[in-house]
Each structure stands twice: as C-alpha cells, then as structure tokens.
Design a protein around this motif. Sequence first.
Motif, PDB file in Angstrom:
ATOM      1  N   ARG A  12       0.831  -1.211   0.000  1.00  0.00           N
ATOM      2  CA  ARG A  12       0.000   0.000   0.000  1.00  0.00           C
ATOM      3  C   ARG A  12       0.866   1.261   0.000  1.00  0.00           C
ATOM      4  O   ARG A  12       0.526   2.249  -0.658  1.00  0.00           O
ATOM      5  N   SER A  13       1.976   1.221   0.735  1.00  0.00           N
ATOM      6  CA  SER A  13       2.870   2.385   0.786  1.00  0.00           C
ATOM      7  C   SER A  13       3.499   2.634  -0.579  1.00  0.00           C
ATOM      8  O   SER A  13       3.611   3.781  -1.031  1.00  0.00           O
ATOM      9  N   TRP A  14       3.927   1.561  -1.234  1.00  0.00           N
ATOM     10  CA  TRP A  14       4.482   1.709  -2.580  1.00  0.00           C
ATOM     11  C   TRP A  14       3.424   2.307  -3.519  1.00  0.00           C
ATOM     12  O   TRP A  14       3.713   3.214  -4.307  1.00  0.00           O
ATOM     13  N   ALA A  15       2.196   1.806  -3.421  1.00  0.00           N
ATOM     14  CA  ALA A  15       1.114   2.295  -4.280  1.00  0.00           C
ATOM     15  C   ALA A  15       0.818   3.767  -4.001  1.00  0.00           C
ATOM     16  O   ALA A  15       0.523   4.542  -4.928  1.00  0.00           O
ATOM     17  N   HIS A  16       0.890   4.157  -2.736  1.00  0.00           N
ATOM     18  CA  HIS A  16       0.634   5.555  -2.381  1.00  0.00           C
ATOM     19  C   HIS A  16       1.665   6.479  -3.017  1.00  0.00           C
ATOM     20  O   HIS A  16       1.314   7.516  -3.602  1.00  0.00           O
ATOM     21  N   VAL A  17       2.918   6.103  -2.955  1.00  0.00           N
ATOM     22  CA  VAL A  17       3.978   6.932  -3.554  1.00  0.00           C
ATOM     23  C   VAL A  17       3.802   6.991  -5.074  1.00  0.00           C
ATOM     24  O   VAL A  17       3.906   8.071  -5.685  1.00  0.00           O
ATOM     25  N   ALA A  43      -5.568   2.384  -6.456  1.00  0.00           N
ATOM     26  CA  ALA A  43      -4.893   2.409  -5.151  1.00  0.00           C
ATOM     27  C   ALA A  43      -5.902   2.479  -4.014  1.00  0.00           C
ATOM     28  O   ALA A  43      -5.670   1.937  -2.928  1.00  0.00           O
ATOM     29  N   ARG A  44      -7.046   3.138  -4.246  1.00  0.00           N
ATOM     30  CA  ARG A  44      -8.081   3.242  -3.215  1.00  0.00           C
ATOM     31  C   ARG A  44      -8.933   1.981  -3.123  1.00  0.00           C
ATOM     32  O   ARG A  44      -9.655   1.783  -2.150  1.00  0.00           O
ATOM     33  N   SER A  45      -8.852   1.123  -4.137  1.00  0.00           N
ATOM     34  CA  SER A  45      -9.682  -0.087  -4.171  1.00  0.00           C
ATOM     35  C   SER A  45      -9.023  -1.211  -3.365  1.00  0.00           C
ATOM     36  O   SER A  45      -7.918  -1.063  -2.831  1.00  0.00           O
ATOM     37  N   ASP A  46      -9.698  -2.340  -3.347  1.00  0.00           N
ATOM     38  CA  ASP A  46      -9.182  -3.514  -2.624  1.00  0.00           C
ATOM     39  C   ASP A  46      -8.290  -4.331  -3.558  1.00  0.00           C
ATOM     40  O   ASP A  46      -8.578  -5.479  -3.883  1.00  0.00           O
ATOM     41  N   TRP A  47      -7.200  -3.709  -3.988  1.00  0.00           N
ATOM     42  CA  TRP A  47      -6.348  -4.344  -4.992  1.00  0.00           C
ATOM     43  C   TRP A  47      -5.259  -5.225  -4.390  1.00  0.00           C
ATOM     44  O   TRP A  47      -4.686  -6.075  -5.071  1.00  0.00           O
ATOM     45  N   VAL A  48      -4.948  -5.038  -3.109  1.00  0.00           N
ATOM     46  CA  VAL A  48      -3.790  -5.704  -2.498  1.00  0.00           C
ATOM     47  C   VAL A  48      -4.027  -7.216  -2.417  1.00  0.00           C
ATOM     48  O   VAL A  48      -4.998  -7.682  -1.812  1.00  0.00           O
ATOM     49  N   VAL A  72      -0.481  -3.066 -12.019  1.00  0.00           N
ATOM     50  CA  VAL A  72      -0.890  -2.741 -13.386  1.00  0.00           C
ATOM     51  C   VAL A  72      -1.998  -3.683 -13.848  1.00  0.00           C
ATOM     52  O   VAL A  72      -2.963  -3.260 -14.515  1.00  0.00           O
ATOM     53  N   ARG A  73      -1.914  -4.968 -13.495  1.00  0.00           N
ATOM     54  CA  ARG A  73      -2.976  -5.903 -13.858  1.00  0.00           C
ATOM     55  C   ARG A  73      -4.288  -5.494 -13.202  1.00  0.00           C
ATOM     56  O   ARG A  73      -5.364  -5.599 -13.798  1.00  0.00           O
ATOM     57  N   ALA A  74      -4.201  -5.022 -11.944  1.00  0.00           N
ATOM     58  CA  ALA A  74      -5.410  -4.593 -11.239  1.00  0.00           C
ATOM     59  C   ALA A  74      -5.966  -3.311 -11.838  1.00  0.00           C
ATOM     60  O   ALA A  74      -7.178  -3.104 -11.884  1.00  0.00           O
ATOM     61  N   CYS A  75      -5.100  -2.453 -12.329  1.00  0.00           N
ATOM     62  CA  CYS A  75      -5.507  -1.150 -12.873  1.00  0.00           C
ATOM     63  C   CYS A  75      -6.000  -1.260 -14.309  1.00  0.00           C
ATOM     64  O   CYS A  75      -6.929  -0.573 -14.723  1.00  0.00           O
TER      65      CYS A  75
END
Length: 434
Positions: A12-17, A43-48, A72-75
Amino acid sequence: MSRHFEQAEVLRSWAHVETVLARVEADLGLIPRATAESIANTARSDWVDVEAWEREHERVGHPLVAFINVFVRACGEPAERYFHWGATSQDIMDTALVLQLQKAGELMLRDLDRLIDGLSELATKHAATYMATRTNGQYALPGTLGLRFARWAAELARAEERLRCVHRRSHLGQFYGASGTLASLGEHGPAVQRGLAESLGLELPPVNWHASRDAMVELGTATGILAQSIRNVADGLFHMQRSEVAEIHEAHAEGQIGSSTMPHKRNPFATMKISATAQTALSAASDLLRMPAPDGDRDAGNLMFEGEALERCYISTHEALEGLIDLLPRLVVDVHQLERNLETAGSASSSESVMMRLANHVGRHKAHSIVHAAVTDSVAGNRALVDVLMEDARVSEHVDRIDLEHLLSTRNYAGRAEELTHHTIAHLKTGKVS
C-alpha cells in the motif's frame, strides 16, 4: 506496531507513492490526467493481494517489479503505459519506507508518552517513600523510591526527544533516478522531484541517498537507545524483586504459576520478558551500525539487510514499551520492606553526613579516614557506630553525641530527594528534558 511492517502495508505504501508521483506528473503534463486518476482509483480499491505479489516476486525476482506487475494488472490498460514513469525502484521503496517509519514512529512516541506519565505518577506517589540506595551492588546513602522513578522518567523523556528529532531529520524524499543523476525525465526532473516531496510532506535533500544510509541507521540507533532505557527500567525493577531485596513485586493474576515444581516461586517474568525483548531491539540497532558499506551507487543487498533490521528494532522496542506500560499498574511496592532494608543498611549509610560535619574542622581527607576507620571497627566488633565515633577524641572534640545520633539517622540524610523528585516531574510536564 507489526502492522506497519506487514507486506500488505508495504504494498500500500508503494502504491501511495506511485499514485502521488502519477498525479504530479499529470499536473506537469507528462502523463494523461485520466491515467493518473485510474491509478489513484485502483490504489483506493481492494487491490492488495499479497499471495499474488509473492508468486510474481518468485517469478521475476524483484520486489518492486512484482508489485508493478500486480498493480498494473489490477488497474488495467490505462496504467500499463505510464505507471512508474521516470522512476527507479529504490526511489519508490525508500520514499515509502520513510512514510512507513513515520507512522511507526508516531505510534512509538504516543505510547512512550504514556510510559513517561506512568513513571511520573509513581515518582510523585513515592516522593517521600524512604529506601536504601545502592551503588555497585552495595548499600550507599538513604534516598527515596520516588527519585528512582523520576530518574527513569527523565531518561525516557530524553529518549523521546531524541527520537522526535531523528524522525524530523529523516523525513527525506528520494527521487533521483537509477544512478542518482535525475536523467530519465530530462528538464522536467526537478519539477517532478519537488512536487513529489512537497505532496508527501517530505524534505528534499540536495543529493540522493541511495547508498548513504545514515538517516536510516540513525533512526535505528535512536530507537535502540530507547530500548536500552526501557531495559534499564526493567532490569532495575527485576533487581528490586530479588528475594534478598523484595522491595517490589509483580502482582500475579489468579492461577499464574512461577515454577512447575517449586510452589513458592513468584518469578518476575514480566520484567524478564521486557528486558529480553529490548535486547532483541538492541541487537538489531547494532546490526544497522555494522551494516557493510554499499557497493557503488546503489546496493539492493544492503537494503534487504537494512529493512529487516529496522523492522526488528521497531517491533521489539515497541513490544518492550507496551510490556512496561502494562506492568506499572501491577507493581506492588512493599513499603515495610523498604524500611527494613534501610534499617539493615543502618547508620553507616549516613556516615557521609558525619564526615562532612567533621571536615569543617579537620579537612575532608582526614575526616574520611577517621569515619572510615570507625565504620570498619563498628562492623568488626558488632558495635553501634555512634559509640565507636564517640570514643575517638578527634570526633568527640567537635561533635557531641546528640548531634552524632541526628547525623546518623537514616531519616535525616535523604538530602533533597523529595524536592528533586517533584522538581523533575514538574520539569518534564513543561516539555523540557534537560
């Protein structure tokens, strides 16, 4: 504390940056606005999906590349072309690490405040609780239990201030490209760099710190010093629970057992665990100080070592901190035993007061020699110290028996312990630590 270091939180931290980076780049016209919004929505979704990341990591052998592929696959297609635009892995990982440690530090400092408050309350409560102090394992002078608690509170307050300062110094952004030259974005590099740091609330150093890990080592060592201070308190409480001292004990819950075979045992397990856990943190801090020098301008091996050591240091220190917070309300102070130990220390523990009175007449060195000889004779002959002193004309010429008895009273030679205790706690409440 461990939550801040879980892999899901790291992702999540990596995604935030990366999300903030994309927004800054969109503002500068480097990537489409729609792409940045798509990245932010993902990033705001339940992608993790930690398991998916682990599988990808196993496949590609690189933690951030695995993250990029999963994200990227999630996006979807919007991110495939522009995600991670102009960045290098360590820029993202270092910046995210700083943000993680910032959150971990806030939790540590908040709970440290609670511990200092707990010790301050005990100091105030026992400001006038007399006891025999000990130096080098031997009886020293009369003192108070409150002053001991106040000393521990002051030490931890210094650790708190130190950790706050180090955290402020370590709020460093990292965006300098693969070799620290900021080459990938050309003329737009400095603007992206500034925008990313400002958006994340981080300072932007004038040069990269890819292979200069002093800020991270300083965080670890400051946390290690806190762990050392926590261990000092725990070890002090442990020694006060020894059978021959027995001035404090841990209140045991119903059904709690001290030994599998000795029914009488009341082992101080809480203080022992706190001390052992703090030692784990100290070992991690030591590992950071002994970390090998990075190879060249970046060294991924060092980062793996550093990350694991920082995690151990923060988690273990906070665990010890929580343990001590939980223990303080369960401490039972045996005031009568404190008094008995002070009586056992006897009038000899106040012999300094006689020496100082006599020094006014014969000089400090000679006074020390006279009183030391008297104490030795008193112990050897099992006689009252006041009697031995009165038999020495060099003493009786200057001090009468009534004065000697007053000087040798353990209740009359605790100095300014009570005043110092209240002064220390009042000082700490102002936010000052020195």
